[in-house]
Motif scaffolding. Structure first.
Motif, PDB file in Angstrom:
ATOM      1  N   ALA A 197       0.849  -1.194   0.000  1.00 39.79           N
ATOM      2  CA  ALA A 197       0.000   0.000   0.000  1.00 39.79           C
ATOM      3  C   ALA A 197       0.880   1.239   0.000  1.00 39.79           C
ATOM      4  O   ALA A 197       1.966   1.250   0.588  1.00 39.79           O
ATOM      5  N   LYS A 198       0.387   2.282  -0.654  1.00 40.16           N
ATOM      6  CA  LYS A 198       1.085   3.569  -0.670  1.00 40.16           C
ATOM      7  C   LYS A 198       0.042   4.670  -0.592  1.00 40.16           C
ATOM      8  O   LYS A 198      -0.939   4.659  -1.336  1.00 40.16           O
ATOM      9  N   GLY A 199       0.274   5.617   0.302  1.00 42.66           N
ATOM     10  CA  GLY A 199      -0.592   6.775   0.427  1.00 42.66           C
ATOM     11  C   GLY A 199      -1.659   6.617   1.496  1.00 42.66           C
ATOM     12  O   GLY A 199      -2.155   5.524   1.750  1.00 42.66           O
ATOM     13  N   LYS A 200      -1.986   7.733   2.110  1.00 42.28           N
ATOM     14  CA  LYS A 200      -2.962   7.724   3.193  1.00 42.28           C
ATOM     15  C   LYS A 200      -4.362   7.367   2.687  1.00 42.28           C
ATOM     16  O   LYS A 200      -5.134   6.733   3.396  1.00 42.28           O
ATOM     17  N   ALA A 201      -4.694   7.730   1.441  1.00 40.90           N
ATOM     18  CA  ALA A 201      -6.014   7.389   0.894  1.00 40.90           C
ATOM     19  C   ALA A 201      -6.185   5.870   0.823  1.00 40.90           C
ATOM     20  O   ALA A 201      -7.241   5.335   1.191  1.00 40.90           O
TER      21      ALA A 201
END
Length: 113
Positions: A42-46
């Protein structure tokens, strides 16, 4: 600026309360999550909001017990016992939090096989 330990503890407290926004707050907007050593999932807060938001909704008894914590500079290593998934399932894991610019920038998970 919060210490690395304070950031790790704050996200743990919010995780156990299933408080999604409180959980996400200590993380960098460009957070990267890995299965140790380098399998980024996973990458990114969204994306993190999607993954953990769904888990918090599906698992009302979710709880992470901190068994041990080590801190060295901007790295926090937590030994964790996660319960609440049903069927008595228990996950033993290590979470390695890398702190950059006052936020959790990377997390590496090691799970017991």
């Amino acid at each position: 600026m919060d210490s690395p330990e304070a950031l790790a503890q704050r996200q743990l407290n919010a995780y156990n309360a299933r408080n999604l926004e409180g959980f996400l707050e200590p993380y960098s907007d460009s957070i990267e999550l890995y299965n140790f050593p380098n399998d980024r999932w996973a990458k990114g807060k969204a994306r993190m909001r999607e993954v953990y938001g769904g888990m918090f909704e599906r698992t009302p008894d979710l709880h992470c017990e901190l068994k041990n914590r080590m801190i060295l500079g901007n790295t926090v290593i937590d030994e964790e016992l996660v319960t609440g998934f049903g069927n008595g399932r228990v996950i033993e894991a290590i979470a390695i939090y890398k702190i950059e610019k006052g936020k959790i920038a990377k997390v590496y998970f090691v799970r017991k096989d």
